[in-house]
Design a protein around this motif. Structure first.
Motif, PDB file in Angstrom:
ATOM      1  N   VAL A 155       3.932 -21.857 -51.662  1.00  0.00           N
ATOM      2  CA  VAL A 155       3.525 -23.270 -51.151  1.00  0.00           C
ATOM      3  C   VAL A 155       4.988 -23.788 -50.323  1.00  0.00           C
ATOM      4  O   VAL A 155       4.572 -24.365 -49.386  1.00  0.00           O
ATOM      5  N   LEU A 156       6.111 -23.786 -50.898  1.00  0.00           N
ATOM      6  CA  LEU A 156       7.239 -24.179 -50.044  1.00  0.00           C
ATOM      7  C   LEU A 156       7.221 -23.542 -48.867  1.00  0.00           C
ATOM      8  O   LEU A 156       7.848 -24.375 -47.992  1.00  0.00           O
ATOM      9  N   PHE A 157       7.270 -22.228 -48.908  1.00  0.00           N
ATOM     10  CA  PHE A 157       7.286 -21.742 -47.521  1.00  0.00           C
ATOM     11  C   PHE A 157       6.456 -22.100 -46.540  1.00  0.00           C
ATOM     12  O   PHE A 157       6.748 -22.375 -45.453  1.00  0.00           O
ATOM     13  N   HIS A 196       6.514 -27.599 -41.221  1.00  0.00           N
ATOM     14  CA  HIS A 196       7.609 -28.378 -40.401  1.00  0.00           C
ATOM     15  C   HIS A 196       8.270 -27.973 -39.362  1.00  0.00           C
ATOM     16  O   HIS A 196       8.566 -28.410 -38.358  1.00  0.00           O
ATOM     17  N   GLN A 197       8.610 -26.632 -39.525  1.00  0.00           N
ATOM     18  CA  GLN A 197       9.467 -25.926 -38.412  1.00  0.00           C
ATOM     19  C   GLN A 197       8.715 -25.567 -37.235  1.00  0.00           C
ATOM     20  O   GLN A 197       9.208 -25.916 -36.060  1.00  0.00           O
ATOM     21  N   ILE A 198       7.284 -25.283 -37.326  1.00  0.00           N
ATOM     22  CA  ILE A 198       6.557 -24.896 -36.193  1.00  0.00           C
ATOM     23  C   ILE A 198       5.963 -26.271 -35.398  1.00  0.00           C
ATOM     24  O   ILE A 198       5.972 -26.371 -34.381  1.00  0.00           O
ATOM     25  N   HIS A 199       5.426 -27.236 -36.332  1.00  0.00           N
ATOM     26  CA  HIS A 199       4.808 -28.441 -35.691  1.00  0.00           C
ATOM     27  C   HIS A 199       5.702 -29.688 -35.927  1.00  0.00           C
ATOM     28  O   HIS A 199       5.259 -30.686 -35.263  1.00  0.00           O
ATOM     29  N   GLY A 251      16.169 -25.588 -42.016  1.00  0.00           N
ATOM     30  CA  GLY A 251      14.632 -25.279 -42.250  1.00  0.00           C
ATOM     31  C   GLY A 251      14.784 -23.545 -42.177  1.00  0.00           C
ATOM     32  O   GLY A 251      14.031 -23.032 -42.582  1.00  0.00           O
ATOM     33  N   THR A 252      15.369 -23.189 -41.005  1.00  0.00           N
ATOM     34  CA  THR A 252      15.266 -21.752 -40.951  1.00  0.00           C
ATOM     35  C   THR A 252      16.045 -21.022 -42.035  1.00  0.00           C
ATOM     36  O   THR A 252      15.424 -19.998 -42.741  1.00  0.00           O
ATOM     37  N   THR A 253      17.044 -21.569 -42.438  1.00  0.00           N
ATOM     38  CA  THR A 253      17.681 -20.861 -43.766  1.00  0.00           C
ATOM     39  C   THR A 253      16.915 -21.011 -44.832  1.00  0.00           C
ATOM     40  O   THR A 253      16.919 -20.170 -45.625  1.00  0.00           O
ATOM     41  N   TYR A 254      16.517 -22.116 -45.001  1.00  0.00           N
ATOM     42  CA  TYR A 254      15.360 -22.369 -46.352  1.00  0.00           C
ATOM     43  C   TYR A 254      14.294 -21.324 -46.244  1.00  0.00           C
ATOM     44  O   TYR A 254      13.967 -20.936 -47.309  1.00  0.00           O
ATOM     45  N   GLY A 310      11.725 -16.724 -48.464  1.00  0.00           N
ATOM     46  CA  GLY A 310      10.857 -15.696 -48.098  1.00  0.00           C
ATOM     47  C   GLY A 310      11.482 -14.483 -49.211  1.00  0.00           C
ATOM     48  O   GLY A 310      10.651 -13.651 -49.649  1.00  0.00           O
ATOM     49  N   VAL A 311      12.787 -14.326 -49.243  1.00  0.00           N
ATOM     50  CA  VAL A 311      13.509 -13.619 -50.429  1.00  0.00           C
ATOM     51  C   VAL A 311      13.021 -13.996 -51.531  1.00  0.00           C
ATOM     52  O   VAL A 311      12.830 -12.891 -52.619  1.00  0.00           O
ATOM     53  N   LEU A 312      13.049 -15.089 -52.089  1.00  0.00           N
ATOM     54  CA  LEU A 312      12.358 -15.554 -53.339  1.00  0.00           C
ATOM     55  C   LEU A 312      11.129 -14.965 -53.670  1.00  0.00           C
ATOM     56  O   LEU A 312      10.830 -14.656 -54.587  1.00  0.00           O
TER      57      LEU A 312
END
Length: 116
Positions: A71-73, A79-82, A89-92, A97-99
């Motif tokens: 959900v967070l991803f 947000h990053q796209i639109h 945001g990219t780091t997040y 993704g790793v999590l």
């Protein structure tokens, strides 16, 4: 199962510490950090119960983590796209993704342990 228990404890403490650092002094602490703290509690519960009752608790707890991470991803990707883009945001997205990948691995490992 020892590795799964240790990983659950480590991830639970990292999640809880992150939320406490992020919202600890804020009056929004309870509503804002509740979901992450609930997942951290479930992971700790699973690690505590698993030695006596098996890995079934891990399936549930890690599944909860996967749901939260997904959900967070998706929200962050939106947000990053639109827009508006989140700061870092990219780091997040990378961390989420790793999590998510870690959680999916843990669910798979727990399911293999349950089947035994």
């Amino acid at each position: 199962m020892t590795a799964l228990n240790r990983l659950a404890i480590l991830v639970a403490f990292v999640i809880a510490a992150g939320e406490i650092a992020r919202y600890g002094a804020s009056p929004r602490f309870f509503p804002a950090a509740f979901d992450e703290l609930a997942v951290a509690t479930a992971l700790l519960w699973a690690a505590w119960r698993a030695p006596r009752e098996g890995a079934g608790w891990h399936v549930a707890a890690w599944g909860g983590l996967c749901g939260l991470a997904l959900v967070l991803f998706v929200e962050t990707a939106d947000h990053q796209i639109h827009g508006p883009a989140k700061a870092n945001g990219t780091t997040y997205l990378l961390v989420l993704g790793v999590l998510l990948a870690l959680g999916l691995w843990a669910v798979g490992r727990a399911l293999r342990l349950v089947r035994r």
